[in-house]
Design an enzyme around this catalytic site. Sequence first.
Site, PDB file in Angstrom:
ATOM      1  N   HIS A   1      -6.954   7.908   1.895  1.00 17.31           N
ATOM      2  CA  HIS A   1      -5.693   7.184   1.767  1.00 17.31           C
ATOM      3  C   HIS A   1      -5.447   6.387   3.055  1.00 17.31           C
ATOM      4  CE1 HIS A   1      -1.834   6.552  -0.236  1.00 17.31           C
ATOM      5  NE2 HIS A   1      -1.289   6.583   0.967  1.00 17.31           N
TER       6      HIS A   1
ATOM      7  N   ASP B   1       0.835  -1.196   0.000  1.00 19.86           N
ATOM      8  CA  ASP B   1       0.000   0.000   0.000  1.00 19.86           C
ATOM      9  C   ASP B   1       0.865   1.240   0.000  1.00 19.86           C
ATOM     10  OD1 ASP B   1      -0.184   1.207   3.136  1.00 19.86           O
ATOM     11  OD2 ASP B   1       0.446  -0.881   2.948  1.00 19.86           O
ATOM     12  N   SER B   2       0.384   2.285  -0.685  1.00 20.38           N
ATOM     13  CA  SER B   2       1.066   3.564  -0.747  1.00 20.38           C
ATOM     14  C   SER B   2       2.505   3.374  -1.253  1.00 20.38           C
ATOM     15  CB  SER B   2       1.017   4.255   0.624  1.00 20.38           C
ATOM     16  OG  SER B   2       1.360   5.613   0.515  1.00 20.38           O
ATOM     17  N   ALA B   3       3.511   3.733  -0.465  1.00 23.72           N
ATOM     18  CA  ALA B   3       4.889   3.499  -0.902  1.00 23.72           C
ATOM     19  C   ALA B   3       5.131   2.020  -1.146  1.00 23.72           C
ATOM     20  CB  ALA B   3       5.868   4.028   0.136  1.00 23.72           C
TER      21      ALA B   3
END
Length: 340
Positions: free
Chosen positions: A309, A176-178
């Site tokens: 997010h 997730d994300s990075a």
Amino acid sequence: MAGGSDDSAGRRRTPPLPWTVRIQLAALALGHRQDGSVRRLLFYLGDLKSGASSRPDASGVRSADVTIDASHGLWARVFSPPPPPSDDPVPVVVYFHGGGFVLMSASSRPYDALCRRLCGELRAVVVSVNYRLAPDHRYPAAYDDGVAALRYLDAGDNALPVAMPVDLSSVFLAGDSAGGNIAHHVAQRWAASVSAAPARLRVAGAVMIQPFFGGEERTDAEVELDRVPPLTVAATDFYWKEFLPEGATRDHPAAHVCGGGVEIAEAFPPAMVAVGGFDLLKDWQARYVETLQGKGKPVKVVEYPDAVHGFHVFPELADSGKLVEEMKMFVQEHRSKNAA
């Protein structure tokens, strides 16, 4: 999936969230200054850790930590589900946590809990990689660590601490994300390498949850959704500055993964991309999807119009449960047919 942000999320500045989630997002916001930089002491005090446990939890999931490369301090937390009724091997999910390449770890409580949940729901062994963090370890350290984790699994002589056979032809990357960014780049590196040197390990799919991509351009979503918790444009700029090579812009290939010039290997696996309607990164994610589609790669998009997010780490949110179900179906669809 459109590349712009003309839906209502940009106009509705406040996503519908329960107060328990709002409190946690507010606490996360306190860890950042107005310029996006991290209040490291405050954040680290709040980054509570969970230890590995050989005793099964309520879902029957156990965990253990393994060393992948002692010279780099690289390790992973391995989660194993209850033994299946048959001797059929189970799939493997290699997970990369979020945190802007700068924060969090495989032992951070939200990620320990998430990986336990994925392990139990997907009935898969989950290997949560504790990759090196920026700024002490900038690009490409996190990608190197992701590939090292796959090589560790592929070697075969470093058995995972699990009581069941694993299916190395059904290995899925997820993050997730990075961590979603890392999942893409590790998938690309592995796909490019196996064409030259075949491996036992097959990456059967890549799941990218609100992946962290970007560029020098400001997208509509970045303008409209700036400061919708928990992300700000200032914070994402800070993360890129900490991770990318010194002097690099956000158009560096690590960040800017869209357009015809992006290299996608022939063996790049089927992808699943999760997008949230209140995520300021969503336009970059849309462009990434369009890039994969333009290269002829299969990609499944799952959209959650009311999601902020990081929504997936809050099990009290209905969309979090829906995402886990989507991941379960994706793994079932793309795992090796011989092991299914």
